[in-house]
Design a protein around this motif. Structure first.
Motif, PDB file in Angstrom:
ATOM      1  N   ASP A 189       0.853  -1.183   0.039  1.00 42.54           N
ATOM      2  CA  ASP A 189      -0.035   0.132  -0.071  1.00 42.54           C
ATOM      3  C   ASP A 189       0.910   1.236  -0.051  1.00 42.54           C
ATOM      4  OD1 ASP A 189       0.836  -0.612   2.690  1.00 42.54           O
ATOM      5  OD2 ASP A 189      -1.175  -0.086   3.417  1.00 42.54           O
ATOM      6  N   GLU A 190       1.829   1.147   0.744  1.00 40.33           N
ATOM      7  CA  GLU A 190       2.868   2.432   0.681  1.00 40.33           C
ATOM      8  C   GLU A 190       3.465   2.737  -0.899  1.00 40.33           C
ATOM      9  OE1 GLU A 190       5.805   1.839   3.645  1.00 40.33           O
ATOM     10  OE2 GLU A 190       4.256   1.982   5.308  1.00 40.33           O
ATOM     11  N   ASP A 191       3.761   1.494  -1.410  1.00 47.83           N
ATOM     12  CA  ASP A 191       4.291   1.579  -2.838  1.00 47.83           C
ATOM     13  C   ASP A 191       3.287   2.460  -3.635  1.00 47.83           C
ATOM     14  OD1 ASP A 191       6.697   0.324  -2.277  1.00 47.83           O
ATOM     15  OD2 ASP A 191       5.761  -1.644  -2.711  1.00 47.83           O
ATOM     16  N   LEU A 192       2.189   1.967  -3.539  1.00 43.48           N
ATOM     17  CA  LEU A 192       0.962   2.541  -4.385  1.00 43.48           C
ATOM     18  C   LEU A 192       1.049   4.041  -4.117  1.00 43.48           C
ATOM     19  CD1 LEU A 192      -1.729  -0.096  -4.110  1.00 43.48           C
ATOM     20  CD2 LEU A 192      -0.685   0.452  -5.998  1.00 43.48           C
ATOM     21  N   GLN A 193       0.996   4.229  -2.928  1.00 43.39           N
ATOM     22  CA  GLN A 193       0.892   5.888  -2.544  1.00 43.39           C
ATOM     23  C   GLN A 193       2.004   6.724  -3.254  1.00 43.39           C
ATOM     24  OE1 GLN A 193       0.680   6.025   1.438  1.00 43.39           O
ATOM     25  NE2 GLN A 193      -1.006   5.016   1.803  1.00 43.39           N
ATOM     26  N   PRO A 197       1.039   9.229  -6.778  1.00 40.98           N
ATOM     27  CA  PRO A 197       0.704  10.319  -5.884  1.00 40.98           C
ATOM     28  C   PRO A 197      -0.502  11.050  -6.113  1.00 40.98           C
ATOM     29  CG  PRO A 197       2.805  11.011  -7.070  1.00 40.98           C
ATOM     30  CD  PRO A 197       2.678   9.693  -7.408  1.00 40.98           C
ATOM     31  N   SER A 198      -0.861  10.893  -7.257  1.00 37.78           N
ATOM     32  CA  SER A 198      -1.839  11.865  -7.637  1.00 37.78           C
ATOM     33  C   SER A 198      -3.197  11.078  -7.582  1.00 37.78           C
ATOM     34  CB  SER A 198      -2.026  12.351  -9.262  1.00 37.78           C
ATOM     35  OG  SER A 198      -1.710  11.067 -10.114  1.00 37.78           O
ATOM     36  N   MET A 199      -2.976   9.707  -7.182  1.00 37.05           N
ATOM     37  CA  MET A 199      -4.234   8.949  -6.767  1.00 37.05           C
ATOM     38  C   MET A 199      -4.430   8.745  -5.431  1.00 37.05           C
ATOM     39  SD  MET A 199      -4.131   6.423 -10.148  1.00 37.05           S
ATOM     40  CE  MET A 199      -4.034   7.075 -11.839  1.00 37.05           C
ATOM     41  N   ALA A 205      -5.587   3.510  -7.680  1.00 39.47           N
ATOM     42  CA  ALA A 205      -4.204   3.106  -7.750  1.00 39.47           C
ATOM     43  C   ALA A 205      -4.217   1.597  -8.459  1.00 39.47           C
ATOM     44  CB  ALA A 205      -3.238   3.391  -6.744  1.00 39.47           C
ATOM     45  N   ILE A 206      -4.795   0.707  -7.546  1.00 42.49           N
ATOM     46  CA  ILE A 206      -4.900  -0.690  -7.859  1.00 42.49           C
ATOM     47  C   ILE A 206      -5.337  -0.877  -9.223  1.00 42.49           C
ATOM     48  CG2 ILE A 206      -6.121  -2.815  -7.305  1.00 42.49           C
ATOM     49  CD1 ILE A 206      -6.069  -1.961  -4.445  1.00 42.49           C
TER      50      ILE A 206
END
Length: 308
Positions: A189-193, A197-199, A205-206
């Motif tokens: 989840d940290e990677d996704l953020q 960053p705009s999502m 993001a998923i």
């Protein structure tokens, strides 16, 4: 001539380094590491023939990495050595982790896949890629080409972006290229953020990363919270077991190792997810991340819980 049966079934390529951790105003502690190397070492300790493919220097830090690789049972034919400086991650703050990298013209950049033993691609089933090796040039391009060659050879590709601050600028083309090659994409989840960053909405993001390769299995981990696995129109959820946490460093790499240990052996996806959760949780019970897998009792505990 070496028989193909003697080659590893699992190879993790790139991302081998030394963490130099500040423990006091003028005190530092060195630890062999790197996400890709951590995954390889844990998979090897779980009993699967494994290699960590990359290049080391001839210095004291590289000697420690080499010796730890031998101790873990890695296939050392896949690790090269050159007269160049080592790659170091300088962790000058630990709460929160704050770091930078040293390794201009480093040994890791000299990795040459053409020097690997002949015929190894006929034996390997899965190859794992990710983290900063993909943005350190010319190594990033070398690894991306190797991933494409392996894919053409019928080898399954695992990709964990494992976001680091070197990926802040210009990483998206590499992300898309590697995602398109991957059979398995694992992100936290940290990677996704940080990757998107705009999502701020995790679901968006998923959806974005799944759209990069609709055929890939996508795995989202959330630390001690529920992990989710997507494959086609199906999904699975599972929460890691509760444990007494000593150190969360390397838990994501251990999750990868536990998951891939089962995935390589073609276990069903629910079993793979359970195995990843067990391995990630187990690694937090000992300082040093995958160091937990050095202990025979801990390995047997993991294998028993994972149903192996």
């Amino acid at each position: 001539m070496t028989s193909n049966s003697n080659f590893p079934q699992f190879v993790s390529a790139g991302d081998i380094l030394t963490d130099l951790i500040r423990t006091g105003p003028s005190d530092w502690l060195s630890r062999p590491g790197g996400a890709g190397w951590n995954v390889a070492r844990a998979v090897a300790r779980l009993g699967l023939p494994t290699a960590s493919a990359g290049s080391l220097g001839t210095d004291n830090f590289s000697d420690e990495l080499w010796d730890a690789s031998v101790a873990a049972g890695l296939d050392m034919r896949f690790m090269q050595r050159v007269e160049r400086p080592p790659l170091l991650a300088i962790v000058h703050k630990t709460q929160p982790p704050t770091y930078y990298f040293m390794g201009e013209n480093g040994a890791d950049l000299a990795f040459d896949p053409t020097l690997l033993p002949s015929g190894w691609m006929d034996s390997v089933k899965w190859a794992h890629f990710g983290c900063i090796s993909l943005v350190r040039q010319p190594l990033g391009d070398t690894l991306a080409r190797l991933a494409a060659q392996l894919r053409e050879h019928g080898v399954k590709i695992s990709f964990d972006p494992n976001y680091r601050n070197l990926m802040e600028h210009g990483y998206e083309p590499t992300l898309r290229k590697m995602a398109a090659l991957a059979d398995l994409i694992k992100v936290s989840d940290e990677d996704l953020q940080k990757l998107f960053p705009s999502m701020p909405n995790e679901a968006d993001a998923i959806a974005e990363i799944r759209a990069m390769n609709p055929q890939a299995t996508v795995l989202i981990t959330r630390g001690s919270a529920e992990a989710t696995l997507y494959a086609g129109n199906e999904s699975w959820q599972a929460r890691p077991p509760k444990v007494d946490v000593a150190d969360t460093v390397g838990a994501g790499d251990s999750f990868d190792a536990g998951f891939l240990h089962e995935f390589v052996r073609r276990s069903d996806l629910a079993t793979c997810l359970s195995s990843g959760n067990q391995a990630g949780a187990l690694s937090t019970t000992r300082p040093g991340g995958t160091e937990a897998f050095r202990d025979r009792q801990h390995r047997e505990q993991f294998l028993k819980r994972a149903g192996s």
